[in-house]
Design an enzyme around this catalytic site. Structure first.
Site, short mmCIF file in Angstrom:
data_model
loop_
_atom_site.label_atom_id
_atom_site.label_comp_id
_atom_site.label_asym_id
_atom_site.label_seq_id
_atom_site.Cartn_x
_atom_site.Cartn_y
_atom_site.Cartn_z
N LYS A 1 -1.36 -2.14 16.96
CA LYS A 1 -1.97 -3.45 16.80
C LYS A 1 -1.84 -4.26 18.09
O LYS A 1 -0.92 -4.03 18.87
CB LYS A 1 -1.24 -4.24 15.69
CG LYS A 1 -1.52 -3.78 14.28
CD LYS A 1 -0.72 -4.62 13.29
CE LYS A 1 -0.94 -4.15 11.86
NZ LYS A 1 -2.31 -4.33 11.37
N ARG A 19 -2.39 2.55 2.35
CA ARG A 19 -3.07 3.35 1.33
C ARG A 19 -2.48 4.75 1.23
O ARG A 19 -2.50 5.37 0.18
CB ARG A 19 -4.58 3.37 1.63
CG ARG A 19 -4.92 3.97 2.96
CD ARG A 19 -6.35 3.64 3.40
NE ARG A 19 -6.46 2.27 3.92
CZ ARG A 19 -7.59 1.74 4.36
NH1 ARG A 19 -8.72 2.45 4.33
NH2 ARG A 19 -7.63 0.51 4.83
N1 BES Z 1 -0.88 -4.45 6.91
C1 BES Z 1 -2.21 -4.41 7.37
C2 BES Z 1 -3.13 -5.43 6.69
C3 BES Z 1 -2.81 -6.87 6.90
C4 BES Z 1 -3.50 -7.61 7.84
C5 BES Z 1 -1.90 -7.53 6.11
C6 BES Z 1 -3.25 -8.96 8.00
C7 BES Z 1 -1.63 -8.86 6.26
C8 BES Z 1 -2.31 -9.59 7.21
C9 BES Z 1 -2.78 -3.02 7.14
O1 BES Z 1 -1.87 -1.98 7.19
C10 BES Z 1 -3.79 -2.77 8.21
O2 BES Z 1 -3.40 -2.74 9.34
N2 BES Z 1 -5.06 -2.61 7.83
C11 BES Z 1 -6.09 -2.38 8.77
C12 BES Z 1 -6.98 -1.30 8.21
C13 BES Z 1 -7.95 -0.74 9.20
C14 BES Z 1 -7.22 0.00 10.29
C15 BES Z 1 -8.92 0.18 8.49
C16 BES Z 1 -6.86 -3.69 8.94
O3 BES Z 1 -6.97 -4.46 8.00
O4 BES Z 1 -7.30 -3.94 10.05
MN MN Z 2 -1.56 -1.29 9.14
#
Ligand code: BES
Ligand code: MN
Ligand code: ZN
Length: 513
Positions: free
Chosen positions: A291, A365
């Protein structure tokens, strides 16, 4: 962290036999009364205020206080009253709707708590300027709102600033005509408050302190209230074949854990259990698909789903809910490392289905896939509800107002939606369907775990649905409501403890026998 807050219910008579605090005492005695539109009062309040009413009306006029909700008139050393402070709290029914919403007493309790401070004694005259339909449960809600507002997480502050609120114990008497009913309900409300605050603590803890093993240890503390706990370590999960969960954790020096909590409260031990499942990523760097740096510290809250499940199980056990319930949480840390999972890897999940890894930041997931499969397979539950801070996309769609609801079962979805309206923990149903499901087709494996750029929350839910084996199931995407929460009358905490009230209500309304 629970600050010291004692609340009891008393009758109007017992509440008013009170004396002023000793001279020079820093613990004021406060009287709280509620005023409606144009400074109308209930009969008990009018009686108690007696001759003081006139000077109160004068003060209200100078302060332009009219009894509007979320406003207060504060009088120190009020004339003719045996209290050091009088708080006249605005409680005019909102228009529209004419009748107060179910959670109004809750917010009111939170608002009052915010005005009271943390020290001294208070008498709250729960005598509304308007008719109350369920006075008992409103009084219990008022107390719950106070407890929710009183929560504070300051474990890691070694210095208290000048403007810090004075610490100490606060004891509150809530006075109403007949306190017996409220007293009965208060046990339930206390159990809910404890559950919420347990969940908040877990979400607020920093990720160097709360890693998977430590999280499991904290869940284990629920044995004290009669919950049975089983903790599986990496070796045991390898033996079972929970490779999707383990793949997420393999880049971390902190070992993953899988925790199953059981509360058996139904009269008939054979009653099928209800099951609650939580995503417990104690920190989500994104892994190799790392990230961006900005705001990454928030990803300590990526275990809010699991925290809610722990808090909920505490609540159900503490109030001896007549239900058989299972709480299951997959706990991992998602880190980049020489041993971390790669995009392109293919893992064989516990269900036997294979998954091509596309983006290691879509880790939640994968964790849930194995936990959902395991729970339906082992326990044959009536339904499964999972909670997860799953996608940023749900924040784009619904913001921080509603959690996203996805379900393969209309009855369960409707019951959850109703519980959301009753508690104020609101959810909004999103669609599922074969066209979305198709976006998970993979060239190399049974499926990939990420769809395209569009409908990110929905394709995440479609992925989960492939691991529920057609059991009644609902997925709550709580990325917008579980953490980094906007401050409200009842919540000033970064980790909100969202979902404990919702799911406790779902159980209480439909699944206790
Ligand atoms: N934990 C994150 C989602 C999240 C984002 C929670 C902001 C709380 C606040 C999750 O694991 C994630 O990173 N999801 C990605 C999915 C993508 C890579 C398909 C996302 O939402 O960008
Ligand atoms: Mn994530
Ligand atoms: Zn995540």
């Amino acid at each position: 962290m629970n600050s010291k807050l004692a609340v009891e219910f008393v009758s109007f008579k017992d509440a008013t036999s009170s004396a002023r605090a000793k001279k020079g005492s820093a613990s004021p005695r406060t009287l709280v009364v509620f005023a409606g539109k144009d400074l109308s009062f209930g009969a008990q309040t009018t009686k108690l205020l007696g001759d003081s009413l006139e000077s109160i009306r004068r003060a209200a006029a100078s302060a332009s206080f009219k009894g509007k909700a979320s406003s207060v008139l504060e009088l120190w050393g009020p004339d003719g009253l045996k209290f050091d402070r009088l708080l006249v709290v605005g409680a005019a029914a909102k228009e529209p709707p004419a009748s107060p919403a179910p959670s109004d007493a809750l917010s009111l309790g939170g608002y009052v708590m915010g005005k009271l401070g943390r020290k001294g004694e208070a008498v709250v005259l729960f005598d509304m300027p308007h008719e109350l339909e369920k006075a008992d449960s409103a009084a219990a809600d008022l107390m719950l709102g106070m407890r929710m507002r009183a929560y504070k997480f300051d474990l890691y502050k070694t210095k208290k600033g000048d403007d810090a609120e004075p610490e100490g114990a606060l004891s509150i008497k809530i006075a109403l005509a007949d306190p017996a009913g409220a007293k009965k309900l208060s046990n339930h409300a206390d159990a809910v408050a404890e559950g919420i605050n347990i969940a908040r603590d877990l979400v607020n803890e920093p990720p160097n302190v709360l890693y998977p093993e430590e999280f499991a240890k904290r869940a284990k503390a629920l044995t004290k209230v009669g919950v049975q706990i089983e903790i599986l370590d990496v070796k045991q999960m390898q033996k079972l074949g929970m490779n999707a969960l383990l793949g997420v954790g393999q880049g971390s020096v902190r070992d993953s854990r899988f925790v199953v909590m059981r509360w058996n409260g139904a009269k008939n031990a054979k009653t099928k259990p209800v099951a609650f499942i939580g995503k417990g990523v104690t920190f989500d760097t994104g892994g190799i698909s790392i990230k961006p740096a900005g705001g990454m510290e928030d990803m300590k809250g990526d275990m809010a789903g699991a925290a809610c499940v722990v808090g909920l199980m505490h609540t159900l056990a503490r109030r001896k809910a007549k239900v058989n319930a299972i709480g299951a949480i997959g706990i991992v840390e998602n880190m980049p490392d020489g041993n971390a999972q790669r995009p392109g890897d293919i893992v064989k999940t516990l269900s036997g289905q294979t998954v091509e890894i596309i983006n290691t930041d879509a880790e939640g997931r994968l964790v849930l896939a194995d936990v959902l499969w395991r729970i339906q397979d082992q326990y044959d539950p009536q339904f499964m509800v999972n909670l997860a801070t799953l996608t940023g996309a749900i924040l784009v769609a619904l913001g921080t107002e509603h959690a996203g609801l996805f379900s393969n079962n209309d009855e369960l979805a409707e019951r959850l939606t109703a519980a959301g309206k009753e508690t104020g923990e609101k959810i909004w149903r999103m669609p599922l369907g074969p066209a979305y499901d198709k976006l998970l087709d993979s060239r190399f494996a049974d499926m990939k775990h990420v769809g395209g750029r569009h409908a990110g929350s929905i394709t995440a839910a479609q992925f989960l649905q492939r691991f529920v084996n057609k059991k009644p199931w609902a997925h709550l995407d709580i990325a917008g409501v579980g953490m980094s929460s906007p401050s409200t009358d009842i919540n000033q905490s970064w980790g909100s403890g969202w979902g404990v009230r919702l799911l406790d209500r779902l159980v209480a309304d439909h699944y206790e026998k």
